[in-house]
Write a protein that holds these residues in place. Sequence first.
Motif, mmCIF file in Angstrom:
data_model
loop_
_atom_site.group_PDB
_atom_site.id
_atom_site.type_symbol
_atom_site.label_atom_id
_atom_site.label_comp_id
_atom_site.label_asym_id
_atom_site.label_seq_id
_atom_site.Cartn_x
_atom_site.Cartn_y
_atom_site.Cartn_z
ATOM 1 N N TRP A 1 12.255 107.362 26.847
ATOM 2 C CA TRP A 1 12.741 108.575 27.497
ATOM 3 C C TRP A 1 12.647 109.760 26.536
ATOM 4 C CZ3 TRP A 1 14.091 110.573 32.074
ATOM 5 C CH2 TRP A 1 14.832 111.752 32.074
ATOM 6 N N ARG A 2 13.102 109.542 25.292
ATOM 7 C CA ARG A 2 13.074 110.638 24.318
ATOM 8 C C ARG A 2 11.642 111.088 24.038
ATOM 9 N NH1 ARG A 2 17.478 108.541 20.177
ATOM 10 N NH2 ARG A 2 19.324 109.060 21.371
ATOM 11 N N ARG A 3 10.752 110.070 23.906
ATOM 12 C CA ARG A 3 9.356 110.398 23.584
ATOM 13 C C ARG A 3 8.739 111.187 24.738
ATOM 14 N NH1 ARG A 3 4.867 107.480 24.285
ATOM 15 N NH2 ARG A 3 6.065 105.691 24.952
ATOM 16 N N PHE A 4 8.945 110.681 25.963
ATOM 17 C CA PHE A 4 8.396 111.372 27.132
ATOM 18 C C PHE A 4 8.959 112.786 27.214
ATOM 19 C CE2 PHE A 4 7.972 107.059 29.454
ATOM 20 C CZ PHE A 4 6.737 106.867 28.876
ATOM 21 N N HIS A 5 10.258 112.893 26.920
ATOM 22 C CA HIS A 5 10.929 114.185 27.007
ATOM 23 C C HIS A 5 10.323 115.161 26.013
ATOM 24 C CE1 HIS A 5 14.370 116.898 27.575
ATOM 25 N NE2 HIS A 5 14.464 116.270 28.746
ATOM 26 N N ALA A 6 10.132 114.670 24.770
ATOM 27 C CA ALA A 6 9.543 115.522 23.743
ATOM 28 C C ALA A 6 8.137 115.940 24.152
ATOM 29 C CB ALA A 6 9.525 114.791 22.404
ATOM 30 N N GLU A 7 7.365 114.980 24.710
ATOM 31 C CA GLU A 7 6.009 115.296 25.162
ATOM 32 C C GLU A 7 6.049 116.379 26.224
ATOM 33 O OE1 GLU A 7 3.864 111.927 26.598
ATOM 34 O OE2 GLU A 7 3.825 110.970 24.617
ATOM 35 N N LEU A 8 7.007 116.214 27.133
ATOM 36 C CA LEU A 8 7.114 117.145 28.247
ATOM 37 C C LEU A 8 7.507 118.539 27.743
ATOM 38 C CD1 LEU A 8 6.501 116.298 31.076
ATOM 39 C CD2 LEU A 8 8.932 116.311 31.576
ATOM 40 N N GLU A 9 8.369 118.576 26.733
ATOM 41 C CA GLU A 9 8.770 119.865 26.166
ATOM 42 C C GLU A 9 7.559 120.573 25.576
ATOM 43 O OE1 GLU A 9 12.028 119.749 23.466
ATOM 44 O OE2 GLU A 9 13.442 119.019 24.989
ATOM 45 N N GLU A 10 6.737 119.780 24.877
ATOM 46 C CA GLU A 10 5.513 120.358 24.325
ATOM 47 C C GLU A 10 4.623 120.857 25.440
ATOM 48 O OE1 GLU A 10 3.130 117.934 21.606
ATOM 49 O OE2 GLU A 10 5.027 117.421 20.641
ATOM 50 N N LYS A 11 4.556 120.046 26.491
ATOM 51 C CA LYS A 11 3.650 120.365 27.586
ATOM 52 C C LYS A 11 4.056 121.651 28.285
ATOM 53 C CE LYS A 11 1.011 118.139 31.117
ATOM 54 N NZ LYS A 11 0.475 116.860 31.510
ATOM 55 N N VAL A 12 5.353 121.827 28.493
ATOM 56 C CA VAL A 12 5.795 123.006 29.234
ATOM 57 C C VAL A 12 5.512 124.264 28.411
ATOM 58 C CG1 VAL A 12 8.216 123.011 28.501
ATOM 59 C CG2 VAL A 12 7.605 123.955 30.702
ATOM 60 N N LEU A 13 5.667 124.144 27.089
ATOM 61 C CA LEU A 13 5.356 125.305 26.243
ATOM 62 C C LEU A 13 3.858 125.568 26.226
ATOM 63 C CD1 LEU A 13 7.741 125.233 23.170
ATOM 64 C CD2 LEU A 13 7.700 126.792 25.105
ATOM 65 N N LEU A 14 3.088 124.470 26.235
ATOM 66 C CA LEU A 14 1.627 124.601 26.239
ATOM 67 C C LEU A 14 1.173 125.309 27.509
ATOM 68 C CD1 LEU A 14 -0.240 123.361 24.041
ATOM 69 C CD2 LEU A 14 -0.938 121.711 25.765
ATOM 70 N N LEU A 15 1.747 124.883 28.626
ATOM 71 C CA LEU A 15 1.419 125.508 29.912
ATOM 72 C C LEU A 15 1.776 126.989 29.880
ATOM 73 C CD1 LEU A 15 2.609 122.964 32.631
ATOM 74 C CD2 LEU A 15 0.325 123.900 32.388
ATOM 75 N N ALA A 16 2.981 127.271 29.384
ATOM 76 C CA ALA A 16 3.447 128.649 29.359
ATOM 77 C C ALA A 16 2.544 129.498 28.460
ATOM 78 C CB ALA A 16 4.893 128.698 28.879
#
Lengths: 493, 299
Positions: free
Chosen positions: A41-56
């Motif tokens: 969960w933590r790993r996916f969450h961290a990935e997702l945080e990176e992803k949302v910033l990347l998208l932005a």
Amino acid sequence: MKFSLLRKWRLSLSVKFALAITLIVAGVAFTIGAVIVVQDWRRFHAELEEKVLLLARSVAVTAPEAILRNDYWSLYRSLKKMAQPETGDIRATRVVTAMVLDPEGRVLAHLQPKQHPLRLPLIPGDEDEARLLEAATSARSPTVLGGGGVGAEGYLEGMIPLYSDEKLLGVLRVRISTYELFLKARYSALLVLGLAAGLVILGSLLGVVISRRMVKPLTAITRGLEAVRQGKLMDVSTVPVLRDDELGRLAASFNEMATELAEKKELEEQIAVSEKLMSLGRISAGVAHEVNNPLAGLLNCIDTIKKHPEDRELMERYLPVLEKGLNRIKNIVQSLLVELRVEDAREESGLTCLEDLKGIVEAEINGRAIHLVWENNLDDRIRVHSRQVQQVVLNLLKNAVQVVPEGGTVTFRSFQDGNCVMLEVDDDGPGIPPEHRSQLFDPFFTTKPNGTGLGLWIVYRLVESMRGVIEVESEVGTGTQFLVTLPATEVRA
Amino acid sequence: MLRTAIAVLLVSLSIGVGRAETQTPIRFGLTAVIVQEHLRFLDRWALYLSNKMDRPVKFVRRKSYREVMDLLEAGRLDFAWICGFPFVQPRDPEFLELLAVPVYKGKPLYNSYIIVPKDSPYRTLDDLKGKVFAFSDPESNSGFLYPQFLLATRGTKPQNFFRQTFFTYNHAETVEAVADQVADGGAVDSYIWEYLQILRPEIAARTRVIKISPAFGFPPLVSSKRTEAKAVERMKSVLLGMSEEPEGRQFLAGFKLDAFGDFPPELFDGIGQMANDTRKALLWLASAEKRVPSETSRK
């Protein structure tokens, strides 16, 4: 806690073993599973945080220029393009919403233009939205915030303030759903859970097998011990020795013990038989001896009387001798038949009969300086075979009175202990020397010059016939104590 | 066998190289008057024109009409497909010549459509007061001049009438902006809107027309005065002849057009008149605002 429960449930060892193994396996499996799930969960969450910033960031590159040119259309287009799912990407994340706001919080572009019209202040729908709007308008560096819980409504929002030449032009907000993350985490959790459950099932099966193997010889040994306790030594089947470990050795030594016990019992039985024969022989020899001695004298007298039939003086001298000798034989035979006699007299009565003995014993003392202590504490309602009990107590008291020196004390005490009647006869005589103790109750064993050696033998037989126990404690120079324990037949209310 | 193959290859190469070296390509400017997103279709048409012209034809695309007009003025384009509004703008010296006008539904005419989202309550242009409006190009007749004219005749101008306006620089994207409700209304080329109804109904079908302008001359194809007359003549005959032969008709069908025709420049007088009227009205409005700023700002 766990074990006390098990104890309470009276579970067998094999079940306890299996349960314990299952619990341990379950504990380990679920702990590891939980750690994996949380880390996932933590790993996916961290990935997702990176992803949302990347998208932005992909939008934030061109956004300032579009804001400066008031090119709201291309701002919207870049948001829309960003939000389009990447085709063929199975790990696609869903953009819930995205917007560009000016520093005052007015909409410059919004993915839901109908609900959030251009150039109007963004109206937050709820408290959560208001919190995020506040965070977004005050953000001075890229930030990621979460909200909406864990399930289908969960999201992550990336906020990037937009600057041109250090002037704040607005803020870009991109919100992606964490539902896919939730689904992914749930999937891996279910997978881990399934694996753990599988492990638990395997573990418990293993536990059952192991405990069966461990407990089986123990059960066999227990059964064997039970048989030994009940004395059925011949029923003890040998416990199979399956392995060369502690349990195997236990089984082997149990088998050895059972065999030895069986042999010992057999031996004891043989000894008992031969002892019976021996005592029978002793009795026969005693009877022969005791009867034979006077018989020889009596026959001699009769012979003499036959030779001198006219001699009145001889007759008068020999008749009392003949009578005395025959009486002695009669006594011996009566004593030997004591058991037959008491069989006839199975009448039961209260214990006041014991008081009758006091006079007899005092007569026996016959004026000697012997102190008699009499404590009869028995309830008269207790029923006993009075004749037998009288005989037992009388024999013991007579013996005591005979051995006690001048100035000695003889004590009779009787009391009730539970369902038993206790009869105690003490003396402070010379005591019984150790070498005599094993022959104490043998017939015709006597240390007295005129004794028949049948007194204690009779006591013993009577006590035995009443299913009682007789115990002797004696110390040379201090005295002797006989303690008879008899089961009380009945207490009449 | 191998030798012949190599020989053929060499011959074809030499022809290609010879052409590329000796013949400069014809530069053909395209604007948002057509749907430019169909790149492969336009590439095929370029190849068709190249074959007909015996010279490579290269399409040059720019975002706005202004950029294409600038390129024409600078002599960096030989031909261009532009809008009627830029065409009627006064030029000194004149650097354009009318080449051909597309024939759409039997006439060289089209309209400007005022469109709104299909499920919106707006029925007239007045309903859009205080709303967001999307224009196509600041030099587009249908996408800017006509709505500007409509407002000017009401005594107002876009920035006062609408809360917010923006340019999409593309009729197709104006339709998209209205369909997505980024804009509450928009002005588009009727030809493009109808073209999208067929080719991209998922967008166009979400919009609704609330006002149709009078007919205007269809966005024309023009040639630069600097282009050599022979090439202009040839291009004209190629375009006009497209409806005469099957391959050309295929391309016309792809454009949803009937033909390219030869029409006089007077066809665009209506646009010119409207542009003039609008300019005058705006000038009057500007002076009125100076006189009574508060009155107009209230509008």
